[in-house]
Motif scaffolding. Structure first.
Motif, short mmCIF file in Angstrom:
data_model
loop_
_atom_site.label_atom_id
_atom_site.label_comp_id
_atom_site.label_asym_id
_atom_site.label_seq_id
_atom_site.Cartn_x
_atom_site.Cartn_y
_atom_site.Cartn_z
N CYS A 22 -5.60 14.67 71.61
CA CYS A 22 -6.50 13.75 72.26
C CYS A 22 -7.72 14.50 72.75
O CYS A 22 -7.61 15.58 73.31
CB CYS A 22 -5.80 13.06 73.42
SG CYS A 22 -6.60 11.54 73.91
N ASN A 204 -13.43 9.29 69.82
CA ASN A 204 -13.17 10.09 71.01
C ASN A 204 -13.87 9.50 72.23
O ASN A 204 -15.04 9.14 72.18
CB ASN A 204 -13.69 11.51 70.79
CG ASN A 204 -13.36 12.42 71.96
OD1 ASN A 204 -12.29 12.29 72.57
ND2 ASN A 204 -14.26 13.32 72.29
N ASP A 211 -8.70 7.13 73.60
CA ASP A 211 -9.24 7.43 72.29
C ASP A 211 -8.72 6.47 71.23
O ASP A 211 -7.55 6.10 71.23
CB ASP A 211 -8.85 8.85 71.86
CG ASP A 211 -9.53 9.92 72.72
OD1 ASP A 211 -10.54 9.61 73.38
OD2 ASP A 211 -9.03 11.05 72.73
N GLU A 213 -7.69 6.46 67.59
CA GLU A 213 -7.24 7.53 66.70
C GLU A 213 -6.57 6.96 65.46
O GLU A 213 -6.38 5.76 65.32
CB GLU A 213 -6.24 8.43 67.45
CG GLU A 213 -6.81 8.98 68.75
CD GLU A 213 -5.82 9.87 69.50
OE1 GLU A 213 -4.63 9.90 69.15
OE2 GLU A 213 -6.25 10.53 70.45
N ARG A 221 -3.02 14.10 63.21
CA ARG A 221 -3.50 12.97 63.99
C ARG A 221 -4.88 13.34 64.52
O ARG A 221 -5.11 14.45 64.95
CB ARG A 221 -2.58 12.65 65.16
CG ARG A 221 -2.94 11.36 65.87
CD ARG A 221 -1.96 11.09 66.98
NE ARG A 221 -1.82 12.30 67.78
CZ ARG A 221 -2.70 12.66 68.69
NH1 ARG A 221 -3.75 11.94 68.94
NH2 ARG A 221 -2.51 13.77 69.38
N GLU A 222 -5.79 12.39 64.43
CA GLU A 222 -7.18 12.68 64.74
C GLU A 222 -7.78 11.50 65.50
O GLU A 222 -7.35 10.37 65.34
CB GLU A 222 -7.99 12.83 63.44
CG GLU A 222 -7.51 13.91 62.50
CD GLU A 222 -7.91 15.31 62.94
OE1 GLU A 222 -8.63 15.44 63.94
OE2 GLU A 222 -7.49 16.27 62.27
N ASP A 223 -8.83 11.80 66.25
CA ASP A 223 -9.69 10.72 66.68
C ASP A 223 -10.29 10.08 65.43
O ASP A 223 -10.54 10.77 64.43
CB ASP A 223 -10.83 11.24 67.56
CG ASP A 223 -10.35 11.80 68.89
OD1 ASP A 223 -9.35 11.27 69.42
OD2 ASP A 223 -10.97 12.75 69.38
N ASP A 224 -10.58 8.80 65.45
CA ASP A 224 -11.29 8.19 64.33
C ASP A 224 -12.56 9.01 64.07
O ASP A 224 -13.30 9.35 65.00
CB ASP A 224 -11.67 6.74 64.65
CG ASP A 224 -10.44 5.82 64.66
OD1 ASP A 224 -9.32 6.31 64.46
OD2 ASP A 224 -10.65 4.60 64.87
#
Ligand SMILES: [Ca+2]
Ligand SMILES: [Ca+2]
Ligand SMILES: [Ca+2]
Ligand SMILES: [Ca+2]
Length: 317
Positions: A22, A204, A211, A213, A221-224
């Motif tokens: 995050c 983010n 967030d 994501e 796993r990522e923020d968009d």
């Protein structure tokens, strides 16, 4: 943006190490963040050469309400809307590969299960989600200390093949399970403060850490907008939320209920989000991190989660 290898136990998964990636200045690095990402899965987000395990719907099935909700800390607009009880429990570490558990330094503090409450409503433009979790008021306003505050996530199925966690163990890491959408909230802003609202191009929320994501496979796993797949420039990341605790006036540890009220447009034009439409079904998983888990607060893997019971199926009006 950190690229995180995370150990997903199925999709309990997307949530198992969700804390590690995050955004926001207060993040701490999880030990698993350094685990190598197998090449094959890192480049095959959302696809697989094998038949993926079937998506599983559990026994929590309900209809969302038609309503327009104000995202604030007043929940009276939900009073006439029926919710469902969602049991949350920790991943059973005994079921995991002990070598992986050791390698990844998964060290979970035991927590009893809790029953959360989930309500979902929609109007012409937005989806609204209310998640309530009974637990003490443990909250540290310093973002660098947010492991000592509650945290939560709501997961939505994007790809039909993305399963909840049933039957999936660590050896399945090399199988892409399908993409999920995540709303992930570590409480870097105080009660009553509007959180979320990631800018175009990134999910983010640097200030409040609510967030938007996605998880393209069990390991990343990522923020968009993060990772290997850029965010659609016109894609929405305008997730919003406000939290409160019913016993905040009682001081640290006071027993009460955490209340997380959130909203997002039904359609975001973003492939890293689930898209919602009238008459369709939505598949949801919940996670909650309890800062009482260890002396150092919650751990990434120690969250209470719903995924062991399969997806929650919600039909939109
Ligand atoms: Ca409200
Ligand atoms: Ca988005
Ligand atoms: Ca998303
Ligand atoms: Ca607690």
């Amino acid at each position: 943006m950190k690229k995180i290898a995370f150990v997903l136990v199925g999709l309990a998964v997307g949530l198992l190490m969700v804390s590690a990636a995050c955004g926001g200045g207060g993040d701490k690095e999880e030990p698993t963040a350094t685990a190598p990402v197998p090449e094959a899965t890192a480049t095959e987000a959302g696809t697989t050469s094998e038949t993926p395990p079937p998506s599983t719907v559990g026994d929590i099935v309900f209809d969302a309400a038609s309503a327009t909700i104000t995202v604030d800390w007043d929940t009276s607009d939900w009073d006439s809307i029926e919710g469902v009880t969602v049991p949350l429990k920790q991943t059973d570490v005994d079921k995991l590969d002990p070598v992986q558990v050791q390698d990844l330094e998964i060290d979970i503090g035991p927590l009893p299960p809790v029953d959360a409450t989930l309500k979902v409503a929609v109007d012409e433009n937005n989806i609204y989600v209310l998640m309530e979790v009974p637990d003490g008021f443990d909250y540290n306003p310093d973002p660098a200390m947010h492991d000592f505050s509650a945290a939560m996530a709501v997961m939505f199925r994007i790809d039909d093949a993305a399963p909840a966690s049933m039957g999936v163990e660590l050896e399945d890491l090399e199988t892409s399970l399908g993409v999920v959408d995540l709303w992930h909230w570590e409480l870097d802003c105080g009660p009553g403060e509007m959180s979320g609202g990631g800018a175009a191009g990134s999910g983010n929320d640097p200030e409040c850490n609510l967030d938007d994501e996605y998880a393209p496979n069990p390991e990343d796993r990522e923020d968009d907008g993060g990772g290997d797949v850029p965010n659609n420039p016109t894609g929405e990341n305008s997730l919003s939320g406000v939290w409160k605790h019913t016993a905040a006036d009682g001081g640290p540890g006071a027993e009460g209920v955490w209340v997380f009220e959130m909203s997002r447009p039904l359609q975001t034009g973003d492939t890293q989000d689930a898209q919602f439409a009238s008459g369709e079904k939505v598949y949801i998983g919940l996670a909650y991190w309890d800062p009482n888990e260890t002396a150092e607060g919650w751990t990434g893997a120690g969250h209470l989660q719903s995924a062991d019971n399969g997806w929650i199926e919600v039909t939109l009006p």
